[in-house]
Design a protein around this motif. Structure first.
Motif, PDB file in Angstrom:
ATOM      1  N   GLY A 114       0.768  -1.254  -0.197  1.00 56.04           N
ATOM      2  CA  GLY A 114       0.064   0.066  -0.210  1.00 56.04           C
ATOM      3  C   GLY A 114       0.702   1.227  -0.054  1.00 56.04           C
ATOM      4  N   LYS A 115       2.156   1.423   0.423  1.00 59.37           N
ATOM      5  CA  LYS A 115       2.808   2.545   0.477  1.00 59.37           C
ATOM      6  C   LYS A 115       2.920   2.947  -1.016  1.00 59.37           C
ATOM      7  CE  LYS A 115       6.440   0.430   2.024  1.00 59.37           C
ATOM      8  NZ  LYS A 115       7.560   0.307   2.650  1.00 59.37           N
ATOM      9  N   PRO A 116       3.069   4.508  -0.941  1.00 60.39           N
ATOM     10  CA  PRO A 116       3.071   5.343  -2.298  1.00 60.39           C
ATOM     11  C   PRO A 116       4.284   4.878  -3.053  1.00 60.39           C
ATOM     12  CG  PRO A 116       2.412   6.776  -0.436  1.00 60.39           C
ATOM     13  CD  PRO A 116       2.967   5.318   0.207  1.00 60.39           C
ATOM     14  N   LEU A 117       4.110   4.797  -4.292  1.00 60.36           N
ATOM     15  CA  LEU A 117       5.528   4.486  -5.251  1.00 60.36           C
ATOM     16  C   LEU A 117       6.600   5.097  -4.852  1.00 60.36           C
ATOM     17  CD1 LEU A 117       3.997   4.007  -8.862  1.00 60.36           C
ATOM     18  CD2 LEU A 117       5.448   2.117  -7.483  1.00 60.36           C
ATOM     19  N   VAL A 344      -0.491   9.933   1.505  1.00 56.75           N
ATOM     20  CA  VAL A 344      -1.131   8.855   2.433  1.00 56.75           C
ATOM     21  C   VAL A 344      -1.753   7.543   1.492  1.00 56.75           C
ATOM     22  CG1 VAL A 344      -2.771   8.854   4.123  1.00 56.75           C
ATOM     23  CG2 VAL A 344      -1.501  11.012   3.740  1.00 56.75           C
ATOM     24  N   GLY A 345      -1.243   6.488   1.666  1.00 59.73           N
ATOM     25  CA  GLY A 345      -1.767   5.521   1.234  1.00 59.73           C
ATOM     26  C   GLY A 345      -2.646   4.647   2.162  1.00 59.73           C
ATOM     27  N   PRO A 346      -2.944   3.502   1.864  1.00 62.58           N
ATOM     28  CA  PRO A 346      -3.809   2.663   2.516  1.00 62.58           C
ATOM     29  C   PRO A 346      -3.000   2.172   4.069  1.00 62.58           C
ATOM     30  CG  PRO A 346      -3.471   1.623   0.963  1.00 62.58           C
ATOM     31  CD  PRO A 346      -2.772   2.814   0.653  1.00 62.58           C
ATOM     32  N   LEU A 347      -3.628   1.737   5.009  1.00 65.51           N
ATOM     33  CA  LEU A 347      -3.166   0.971   5.948  1.00 65.51           C
ATOM     34  C   LEU A 347      -3.144  -0.516   5.677  1.00 65.51           C
ATOM     35  CD1 LEU A 347      -4.412   2.762   9.565  1.00 65.51           C
ATOM     36  CD2 LEU A 347      -2.224   3.171   8.006  1.00 65.51           C
ATOM     37  N   ILE A 348      -2.638  -1.339   6.157  1.00 63.68           N
ATOM     38  CA  ILE A 348      -2.362  -2.659   5.656  1.00 63.68           C
ATOM     39  C   ILE A 348      -3.550  -3.761   5.867  1.00 63.68           C
ATOM     40  CG2 ILE A 348      -1.668  -3.451   7.925  1.00 63.68           C
ATOM     41  CD1 ILE A 348      -0.296  -4.634   4.681  1.00 63.68           C
ATOM     42  N   GLY A 379     -15.279   4.083   1.019  1.00 68.69           N
ATOM     43  CA  GLY A 379     -14.606   3.614  -0.370  1.00 68.69           C
ATOM     44  C   GLY A 379     -13.959   2.349  -0.312  1.00 68.69           C
ATOM     45  N   PRO A 380     -13.435   2.023  -1.161  1.00 68.95           N
ATOM     46  CA  PRO A 380     -12.637   0.657  -1.116  1.00 68.95           C
ATOM     47  C   PRO A 380     -11.102   0.551  -0.369  1.00 68.95           C
ATOM     48  CG  PRO A 380     -12.511   1.518  -3.374  1.00 68.95           C
ATOM     49  CD  PRO A 380     -13.736   2.212  -2.535  1.00 68.95           C
ATOM     50  N   GLY A 381     -10.654  -0.422   0.077  1.00 74.13           N
ATOM     51  CA  GLY A 381      -9.325  -0.016   0.916  1.00 74.13           C
ATOM     52  C   GLY A 381      -9.721   0.330   2.382  1.00 74.13           C
ATOM     53  N   HIS A 382      -8.336   0.513   2.709  1.00 81.38           N
ATOM     54  CA  HIS A 382      -8.211   0.651   4.354  1.00 81.38           C
ATOM     55  C   HIS A 382      -7.567   1.710   4.559  1.00 81.38           C
ATOM     56  CE1 HIS A 382      -9.138  -3.699   4.420  1.00 81.38           C
ATOM     57  NE2 HIS A 382      -7.979  -3.942   3.763  1.00 81.38           N
ATOM     58  N   PHE A 383      -8.240   2.986   4.367  1.00 81.43           N
ATOM     59  CA  PHE A 383      -7.671   4.125   4.574  1.00 81.43           C
ATOM     60  C   PHE A 383      -8.084   4.886   6.104  1.00 81.43           C
ATOM     61  CE2 PHE A 383      -7.479   3.472   0.235  1.00 81.43           C
ATOM     62  CZ  PHE A 383      -6.506   4.048  -0.317  1.00 81.43           C
ATOM     63  N   TYR A 384      -7.259   5.710   6.360  1.00 82.08           N
ATOM     64  CA  TYR A 384      -7.372   6.754   7.681  1.00 82.08           C
ATOM     65  C   TYR A 384      -6.773   8.162   7.298  1.00 82.08           C
ATOM     66  CZ  TYR A 384      -8.724   7.958  12.397  1.00 82.08           C
ATOM     67  OH  TYR A 384      -9.070   8.675  13.303  1.00 82.08           O
ATOM     68  N   GLN A 385      -7.332   8.942   7.548  1.00 80.71           N
ATOM     69  CA  GLN A 385      -6.954  10.423   7.254  1.00 80.71           C
ATOM     70  C   GLN A 385      -5.677  10.751   8.281  1.00 80.71           C
ATOM     71  OE1 GLN A 385     -10.518  12.783   8.348  1.00 80.71           O
ATOM     72  NE2 GLN A 385     -11.554  12.429   6.603  1.00 80.71           N
ATOM     73  N   ALA A 386      -4.827  11.616   7.498  1.00 80.22           N
ATOM     74  CA  ALA A 386      -3.723  12.301   8.144  1.00 80.22           C
ATOM     75  C   ALA A 386      -4.342  13.080   9.340  1.00 80.22           C
ATOM     76  CB  ALA A 386      -2.780  13.046   7.411  1.00 80.22           C
ATOM     77  N   THR A 387      -4.003  12.866  10.606  1.00 81.57           N
ATOM     78  CA  THR A 387      -4.692  13.463  11.669  1.00 81.57           C
ATOM     79  C   THR A 387      -3.706  14.042  12.726  1.00 81.57           C
ATOM     80  OG1 THR A 387      -6.282  11.727  11.474  1.00 81.57           O
ATOM     81  CG2 THR A 387      -5.754  12.830  13.898  1.00 81.57           C
TER      82      THR A 387
END
Length: 498
Positions: A114-117, A344-348, A379-387
């Protein structure tokens, strides 16, 4: 907040993604051959940005694990006798191959982790550096010759491979953690059985193929992918033929592994959990502190044992620090790691999202203020906002637990003594960060902090040429640096009578 993946809008990118996954052999790598798991068992590897299954990989059984150990044991004697220069050249070729294939390997890692390229490319380069570093260390294994104090004899000291080793790597840095363990094992002359995390097995399988291409003999490296880590690895630990275990992961799992290793008195290296404090004094360069905070917090989306977990800022600059950090965090693009510009990509997985969500809610319930973020993403995937949180009380759960996500909790301190006491008030001791322009304070605080590594006016400490590891319940031993190879060597003393 919602996010819609754009992957279907770029046909060429989708084809590339498919081909890079298909290019990896999905079987177990045992004795130099790709073999299916017993009974043909497999498990799925998920793209955390979409929730889709990328592919199926072999799901090793305890029987498969024992076959891998058999292969490592069978290869140990001949591999230990291999010339150091030959081991060095294999490592050097692996370094060159990793760099040559950076783009494909980075895409593979982004898809499974998931990490950015951009970060994935950096990790491939970082992993390659371990092979270059230990290629140089392989030919520098030294010993000693000494006259006995009474003059009647001589002491010869030599270093030899510890023997077959068991390696367990985590999901958050699937290539770099492999390089950090495999590199010194090869350099020292040890054979290996390595078990990558079930969430991210593809990077390790690709690395095994690269090492075979670089000339690593059959049986030296054996890879077992499995959804049953304990069931496969515990018998290998208790077998007694393996002589070392190197593990990177949680402290809770590390404790269990230490108990298992005690049975056969296995040598251990443990890089465990962290709870890194980030101290900012009012004489610090605030621009540098903000930049360092972003690096220490947002590397790998906060999913790193070295991630800044607790920010302690001196009262005189606390409001300004929080305002500027909030501006930076709010501006970070969120999305699938393959998309241009995403930070900010998805969490695992969903469990990681739920943990972050619970910790943020706990802090808010105890009076913390949410300046930005603080929510999951639809939405799809495992995301959390930068906080960013301020006013986080010291009894909040996130003050003592790893967040492992894009959340920066800020607390205020008044005195140096108060800051150091808060920083040290944890069972962990992996890394601490300090920002100050006072030289005496810098040295005083760095020496007082209970951590194996200190980032002094910098937000990244990891370097293949430096010793990596922690104190207290953050681990045992060191990886990397001049001492990294020593973890895979035994010292032998030969007494000579004249």
């Amino acid at each position: 907040m919602a996010w819609t993946p754009e992957r279907c809008n770029d046909k060429e990118a989708s084809v590339s993604e498919t081909s890079v996954v298909e290019s990896v052999d999905k079987d177990l790598f045992i004795g130099g051959k790709w073999v299916p798991a017993a009974g043909g068992r497999t498990f799925g590897v998920e793209d955390p940005a979409t929730g889709e299954v990328l592919c199926q990989v072999a799901d090793a059984t305890p029987q498969d694990g024992m076959a891998a150990l058999d292969a490592a044991v069978a290869a140990q004697q001949e591999w230990a006798a291999t010339a150091p220069r030959e081991r060095s050249e294999i490592l050097r070729r692996a370094y060159e191959l990793l760099n040559a294939r950076n783009e494909d390997l980075a895409l593979l890692m982004t898809l499974e982790m998931g990490k950015p390229l951009a970060e994935a490319r950096g990790e491939i380069s970082y992993a390659a550096e371990f092979f270059r570093w230990f290629a140089e260390e392989a030919v520098r294994i030294d010993g000693g010759y000494q006259t006995a104090p009474n003059g009647a004899g001589r002491f010869l000291v030599t270093k030899q491979p510890v023997g077959p080793t068991l390696l367990i790597t985590p999901w958050n840095f699937p290539m770099a953690m492999g390089g950090r363990k495999i590199g010194p094992a090869i350099a020292a002359g040890c054979t290996m059985v390595i078990k990558p995390a079930a969430q991210t097995p593809l990077s390790m399988l690709a690395l095994a193929a690269i090492l075979a291409e670089a000339g690593l003999p059959a049986g030296v490296l054996n890879v077992v992918t499995t959804s049953d880590a304990g069931g496969v690895m515990e018998p290998l630990i208790r077998d007694g033929r393996a002589r070392k275990l190197s593990f990177t992961g949680s402290t809770a799992v590390g404790r269990k592994l230490l108990e298992q290793c005690a049975d056969k008195v296995l040598r251990t290296s443990m890089e465990l959990g962290g709870n890194a404090p980030f101290l900012v004094f009012d004489d610090a360069d605030l621009d540098a502190a903000i930049e360092g905070a972003m690096q220490a917090k947002m590397r790998n989306i906060g999913e790193a044992c070295t991630a800044a977990n607790r920010f302690y800022v001196q009262r005189g600059i606390a409001d300004e620090f929080a305002r500027r950090l909030t501006e930076r965090m709010e501006a970070l693009p969120l999305g699938r790691g393959t998309e241009p510009g995403v930070v900010v990509g998805p969490l695992i997985d969903n469990a990681a999202v739920e943990k972050v969500k619970t910790l943020v809610q706990d802090a808010a319930d105890r009076g913390a203020n949410v300046l930005t973020g603080g929510a999951t993403v639809d939405g799809p995937g495992h995301f959390y906002q930068a906080t960013v949180l301020t006013g986080v009380p010291l009894d909040a759960r996130m003050a003592s637990e790893e967040i492992f996500g894009p959340v920066a909790p800020i607390s205020v301190f008044d005195t140096e003594e108060e800051a150091v006491a808060a920083a040290n008030d944890t069972e962990y001791g992996l890394v601490s960060y300090v920002y100050t322009n006072d030289l005496k304070r810098a040295l005083r605080v760095s020496e007082t902090l209970e951590a194996g590594m200190i980032g002094l006016n910098q937000g990244i400490v990891s370097n293949p040429a430096a010793p990596f590891g922690g104190v207290k319940q953050s681990g045992l031993g060191r990886e990397g640096g001049a001492v990294g190879i020593d973890e895979f060597l035994e010292i032998k003393y030969i007494a000579v009578a004249l």
